[in-house]
Design a protein around this motif. Structure first.
Motif, PDB file in Angstrom:
ATOM      1  N   UNK A   1      55.029  75.804  46.336  1.00 57.01           N
ATOM      2  CA  UNK A   1      54.105  74.745  45.964  1.00 57.01           C
ATOM      3  C   UNK A   1      54.039  74.600  44.443  1.00 57.01           C
ATOM      4  N   UNK A   2      54.083  75.737  43.742  1.00 56.45           N
ATOM      5  CA  UNK A   2      54.051  75.681  42.267  1.00 56.45           C
ATOM      6  C   UNK A   2      55.299  74.964  41.730  1.00 56.45           C
ATOM      7  N   UNK A   3      56.463  75.293  42.285  1.00 58.33           N
ATOM      8  CA  UNK A   3      57.710  74.647  41.849  1.00 58.33           C
ATOM      9  C   UNK A   3      57.629  73.147  42.079  1.00 58.33           C
ATOM     10  N   UNK A   4      57.155  72.740  43.261  1.00 57.07           N
ATOM     11  CA  UNK A   4      57.067  71.324  43.597  1.00 57.07           C
ATOM     12  C   UNK A   4      56.116  70.593  42.649  1.00 57.07           C
ATOM     13  N   UNK A   5      54.929  71.148  42.425  1.00 55.25           N
ATOM     14  CA  UNK A   5      53.951  70.521  41.541  1.00 55.25           C
ATOM     15  C   UNK A   5      54.489  70.415  40.108  1.00 55.25           C
ATOM     16  N   UNK A   6      55.093  71.517  39.622  1.00 60.31           N
ATOM     17  CA  UNK A   6      55.574  71.549  38.238  1.00 60.31           C
ATOM     18  C   UNK A   6      56.746  70.599  38.038  1.00 60.31           C
ATOM     19  N   UNK A   7      57.680  70.593  38.966  1.00 57.49           N
ATOM     20  CA  UNK A   7      58.856  69.714  38.848  1.00 57.49           C
ATOM     21  C   UNK A   7      58.446  68.250  38.800  1.00 57.49           C
ATOM     22  N   UNK A   8      57.504  67.845  39.657  1.00 53.55           N
ATOM     23  CA  UNK A   8      57.047  66.454  39.658  1.00 53.55           C
ATOM     24  C   UNK A   8      56.305  66.130  38.362  1.00 53.55           C
ATOM     25  N   UNK A   9      55.511  67.061  37.903  1.00 54.72           N
ATOM     26  CA  UNK A   9      54.734  66.821  36.687  1.00 54.72           C
ATOM     27  C   UNK A   9      55.637  66.671  35.457  1.00 54.72           C
ATOM     28  N   UNK A  10      56.732  67.423  35.377  1.00 55.97           N
ATOM     29  CA  UNK A  10      57.633  67.348  34.234  1.00 55.97           C
ATOM     30  C   UNK A  10      58.617  66.182  34.370  1.00 55.97           C
ATOM     31  N   UNK A  11      59.027  65.859  35.597  1.00 54.22           N
ATOM     32  CA  UNK A  11      60.007  64.786  35.795  1.00 54.22           C
ATOM     33  C   UNK A  11      59.417  63.421  35.532  1.00 54.22           C
ATOM     34  N   UNK A  12      58.110  63.291  35.597  1.00 52.04           N
ATOM     35  CA  UNK A  12      57.504  61.981  35.382  1.00 52.04           C
ATOM     36  C   UNK A  12      57.761  61.467  33.965  1.00 52.04           C
ATOM     37  N   UNK A  13      58.093  62.365  33.030  1.00 47.90           N
ATOM     38  CA  UNK A  13      58.365  61.969  31.636  1.00 47.90           C
ATOM     39  C   UNK A  13      59.846  61.650  31.382  1.00 47.90           C
ATOM     40  N   UNK A  14      60.694  61.807  32.392  1.00 44.51           N
ATOM     41  CA  UNK A  14      62.113  61.507  32.233  1.00 44.51           C
ATOM     42  C   UNK A  14      62.342  60.007  32.371  1.00 44.51           C
ATOM     43  N   UNK A  15      63.543  59.578  31.988  1.00 41.55           N
ATOM     44  CA  UNK A  15      63.896  58.160  32.226  1.00 41.55           C
ATOM     45  C   UNK A  15      63.791  57.826  33.704  1.00 41.55           C
ATOM     46  N   UNK A  16      63.435  56.578  34.001  1.00 42.20           N
ATOM     47  CA  UNK A  16      63.121  56.191  35.376  1.00 42.20           C
ATOM     48  C   UNK A  16      64.307  56.245  36.325  1.00 42.20           C
ATOM     49  N   UNK A  17      65.526  56.277  35.797  1.00 45.76           N
ATOM     50  CA  UNK A  17      66.674  56.302  36.700  1.00 45.76           C
ATOM     51  C   UNK A  17      67.097  57.711  37.062  1.00 45.76           C
ATOM     52  N   UNK A  18      66.372  58.700  36.651  1.00 49.88           N
ATOM     53  CA  UNK A  18      66.771  60.084  36.901  1.00 49.88           C
ATOM     54  C   UNK A  18      65.818  60.748  37.911  1.00 49.88           C
ATOM     55  N   UNK A  19      66.431  61.407  38.855  1.00 53.10           N
ATOM     56  CA  UNK A  19      65.682  62.039  39.943  1.00 53.10           C
ATOM     57  C   UNK A  19      65.610  63.539  39.721  1.00 53.10           C
ATOM     58  N   UNK A  20      64.626  64.148  40.350  1.00 50.63           N
ATOM     59  CA  UNK A  20      64.497  65.596  40.317  1.00 50.63           C
ATOM     60  C   UNK A  20      64.654  66.107  41.751  1.00 50.63           C
ATOM     61  N   UNK A  21      65.512  67.116  41.941  1.00 48.87           N
ATOM     62  CA  UNK A  21      65.757  67.718  43.265  1.00 48.87           C
ATOM     63  C   UNK A  21      65.042  69.063  43.340  1.00 48.87           C
ATOM     64  N   UNK A  22      64.283  69.262  44.403  1.00 49.90           N
ATOM     65  CA  UNK A  22      63.528  70.507  44.610  1.00 49.90           C
ATOM     66  C   UNK A  22      63.964  71.116  45.929  1.00 49.90           C
ATOM     67  N   UNK A  23      64.421  72.354  45.873  1.00 50.93           N
ATOM     68  CA  UNK A  23      64.844  73.071  47.081  1.00 50.93           C
ATOM     69  C   UNK A  23      63.622  73.654  47.782  1.00 50.93           C
TER      70      UNK A  23
END
Length: 809
Positions: free
Chosen positions: A606-628
């Motif tokens: 849950x921590x990985x999922x929350x953190x990845x989404x929180x940090x990826x929101x600042x990336x360019x809009x065409x880039x995705x974040x993959x969470x295992x």
């Protein structure tokens, strides 16, 4: 018979005859009343009542006789001798008392008529002794036939009177007995008087000194009136008191019957009376118990001793026999007290069998596992200490074994806890089947079992027994319609070779079990001292990892993913990292495995999922974040809710999040997996199969589940340029995915030759060290510029579709 009629009507004063008959009837009624009371009295007071009955009967008969004698109008003067008169009275009283005593107290079948006949004989004896008391100057002549008839009738009427008096109904027995007794007295007197004739004898002088008729008449009248009055008064009072006693007795018996306790009255060791509850407790009828020695109810000598004690309000427990069922346990109290005029022991019994069973059940539950019935940890510890003490005294060895099922948690997750419970029961049965009789098996917790094997000759014997258990448990089994193949691992330690303290031995067996599971499961290992240090380090690592998750000490690195056709950055895969102050960088393979085994993976995921989404929101809009997502998150946690919460909290567009799952989570419960995946698709996130081609891969998953992307595992890519079969499999997989409109990510590309072996595949997404190692959060913003050259070279290689010289990142 004419002589009798003539004697009655001519030679007797009928007025006095009537008085005599009345006295006879009254005295007979009093006698019958007292006889019935004597019959109903307890045996201790019966003699007094019988004497009184004899006195009333004898006095009444005697009075009737002498009043009738006074009514006799003789041709010669008559007087009566004092001695003979007194003897006749005493004779009537004694014989009557004896007759009634026999009728009441004898246990022979015809006691009543025989006793009554004896009373009739007393009437006859009294009559003729009264005749003997007569003083007159005449000669007595007798008709023998009438004498015999008088005696026979007196005996028959008296026997009948006694029989009727012993009847159950009060009024019929009193009235009938009185009439029959009166008939016996009257028939004896008047028939015998008719048989007697007085012939004057002038040679004999007239009697002198005898009792005068008037004096005798007054004495007899007063005596009979007194006796009758006392008898009737006594009968009336006793009847009243008897009714009160009966009412009181009925009330007391009703109270005794209403109680929930069994009550028994014991005299001289035999049961005299009891209430209905006592009969119900023993499943016996009152007739079966009355007169039976109470000791016959005792089960063993200890119970006999309890029933023999003179207790007073001190409850004691014993067991009593029952009819056609197991003995019952009762709490018994005893007290010595008067009952019906006699000293008796009063027992009260309370059935505590259910309480005893409940206590035994509670004790059993406190020491045994409720599911399998095996001893629990507490009972096992007691047994272990006892066996170690015995082994120490006998200089023998004890093997201590720990077992647990491999991947039992997956059975619970996939098939439910009910199936898991049934599996544990089946495993416990197989465990017992594989053990010798002297072994002690227990369930410590969950799927963890322990065994104590005493009197072991060597370590190898203990290991062989443990292997037999593992093999027995590992045989295929069926639970309902399910066919399961389970396996177990075991650890063995020896007393006193490996240690003597129970806690230490249990810890060593646990370490040996851990070693067996680390060697591939379905194994048996014995204790190795080196395991102690390894286990200690693992425990510390577990504790530190829990603190790291709690204190937010983990970090995320991101591995880039690039489209080969144009070299553009497609996104990043989030990878968890842990840098410990004491250990430095801890390998993910090490701490992730510990997190999965201890359950920490849920919180960490849950921590990985929350953190990845929180940090990826600042990336360019065409880039995705993959969470295992780990299998534990997929199976146990509410994954859909967790993803939705992470997206909401971070504000990340769902289309920019990609959830990666391994193929293993699809195998156990496809219906549940499909439900979860569809829930994620409804949120708008992408889905990818991680490590495709390994494990239980099935191409049917690509059709059955809504995947957007597959990731070809690095095991197919490493050395791809030199493996023709791997190239065929990879290219076929890529072609299949393209036809199904599913994107492909190639993992683990580390060399240009591996990339070149893929051929012209511009729509592939590449991920590997050839492009970049995982980046910290601070390096992501500068990655575009830093990777521009390598991305251009990769795009050129793909466009030319020819292998280049080997280069590495």
């Amino acid at each position: 018979m004419y002589r009798v009629y003539y004697c009655l009507t001519v030679e007797h004063d009928l007025g006095l005859v009537a008085v005599a008959a009345l006295l006879c009837a009254l005295s007979g009624l009093a006698a019958m009343s007292i006889v019935r009371r004597a019959r109903e009295a307890d045996r201790a007071r019966q003699p007094a009542w019988l004497l009184f009955a004899g006195f009333v009967t004898g006095t009444g008969i005697w009075g009737t006789h002498f009043v009738s004698m006074l009514a006799y109008e003789s041709v010669v003067p008559i007087a009566f001798g004092l001695l003979e008169t007194v003897i006749s009275l005493a004779l009537a009283i004694i014989v009557s008392a004896c007759g009634w005593a026999f009728a009441i107290r004898s246990e022979t079948r015809f006691a009543a008529p025989i006793g009554g006949a004896l009373v009739g004989g007393g009437i006859a004896a009294m009559h003729f002794m009264g005749i003997e008391a007569m003083r007159t100057n005449a000669i007595f002549t007798w008709d023998a036939g009438l004498i015999i008839a008088a005696i026979v009738l007196a005996i028959q009427f008296s026997a009948a009177a006694s029989t009727v008096a012993m009847g159950k109904s009060l009024k019929p027995s009193l009235i009938g007995g009185t009439l029959l007794l009166v008939c016996g007295v009257v028939s004896l007197h008047f028939i015998s008087m008719g048989a007697m004739q007085l012939v004057p004898d002038m040679t004999v002088a007239e009697p002198e000194g005898g009792l005068s008729p008037k004096l005798l008449a007054v004495t007899v009248a007063l005596g009979v009136v007194f006796v009758v009055s006392v008898g009737l008064a006594t009968a009336a009072i006793d009847l009243h008191l008897g009714k009160r006693r009966m009412a009181e007795g009925a009330r007391m018996r009703a109270l005794a019957e209403a109680t929930f306790e069994g009550i028994a009255v014991v005299r001289d060791g035999q049961m005299y009376d009891m209430n209905g509850r006592f009969c119900e407790m023993l499943n016996l009828a009152r007739e079966d118990l009355v007169g039976t020695p109470i000791m016959k109810l005792a089960v063993d000598p200890e119970d006999i001793r309890v029933l023999q004690l003179d207790q007073d309000d001190a409850p004691t427990t014993c067991r009593l026999r029952c009819r056609d069922r197991a003995p019952i346990t009762v709490q018994v109290r005893a007290r010595v007290m008067d009952f019906d005029g006699q000293s008796s022991r009063i027992f009260t019994f309370r059935d505590v069998s259910s309480e005893e069973r409940a206590r035994a059940r509670i004790t059993h539950l406190a020491h045994h596992d409720t599911l399998t019935g095996l001893p629990n940890r507490l009972k096992f510890r007691e047994a272990l200490e006892a066996e170690l003490s015995s082994a120490w005294d006998n200089d023998s060895q004890v093997a201590l074994m720990f077992f647990d099922l491999d991947r039992f948690k997956e059975v619970n997750d996939v098939h439910g806890h009910a199936t898991g419970d049934r599996l544990l029961v089946a495993v416990s049965e197989r465990l017992l089947d594989a053990l010798p009789r002297n072994a002690v098996a227990a369930r410590l917790s969950g799927d963890e079992f322990a065994v104590i094997l005493p009197d072991v000759d060597s370590r190898e014997d203990g290991l062989n027994t443990a292997r037999r258990v593992v093999n027995n448990v590992g045989s295929p089994l069926s639970i309902g319609s399910l066919h399961l193949k389970v396996s177990a691992s075991g650890g063995v330690t020896m007393f006193p070779l490996d240690g003597e303290d129970p806690d230490r031995l249990m810890n060593q067996a646990d370490l040996a079990l851990y070693r067996a599971k680390g060697q591939g499961r379905n194994q048996v290992c014995d204790f190795d001292p080196k395991l102690g240090m390894m286990m200690q380090e693992r425990r510390m690592l577990e504790a530190d990892l829990a603190l790291a998750i709690e204190d937010d000490l983990l970090t995320l690195n991101y591995q880039p993913q690039v489209r080969l056709g144009d070299g553009s950055i497609a996104g990043f895969e989030a990878l968890v990292r842990w840098h410990d102050d004491r250990r430095g960088a801890v390998a993910p393979a090490e701490f992730v495995q510990i997190a999965e085994e201890t359950g920490l993976i849920l919180k960490m995921g849950e921590w990985v999922l929350e953190t990845a989404c929180r940090e990826a929101v600042n990336w360019p809009n065409d880039r995705r974040v993959a969470v295992n997502v780990s299998p534990a998150q997929f199976k146990q946690g509410n994954l859909v809710y967790s993803v939705q919460r992470a997206l909401t909290n971070s504000g990340l567009d769902p289309a920019r999040l990609e959830i990666e799952i391994t193929e293993g989570v699809l195998i156990d419960d496809e219906a549940r997996a499909l439900k979860v995946l569809r829930g994620l698709k409804d949120l708008g996130v992408g889905l990818a199969i991680d490590d495709f081609g390994t494990g239980y891969s099935s191409l049917s998953y690509l059709r059955a589940f809504p995947f957007d992307k597959i990731k070809i595992d690095r095991s197919f890519i490493t050395g791809l340029q030199n493996d023709q079969e791997a190239q065929i499999i990879v290219r076929a997989t890529i072609a299949l995915a393209r036809d199904l409109n599913i994107a492909v990510v190639v993992e683990g590309v580390e060399e240009f030759d591996e990339l070149g072996a893929l051929g012209y595949q511009p729509d592939l997404v590449l991920q590997g060290y050839l492009l970049s190692r995982p980046l910290t959060r601070g390096l992501i913003s500068g990655f575009d510029e830093a990777s521009k050259a390598i991305r251009a070279e990769m795009a050129t290689l793909v466009a030319s579709a020819r292998p280049l010289r080997q280069r590495s990142a």
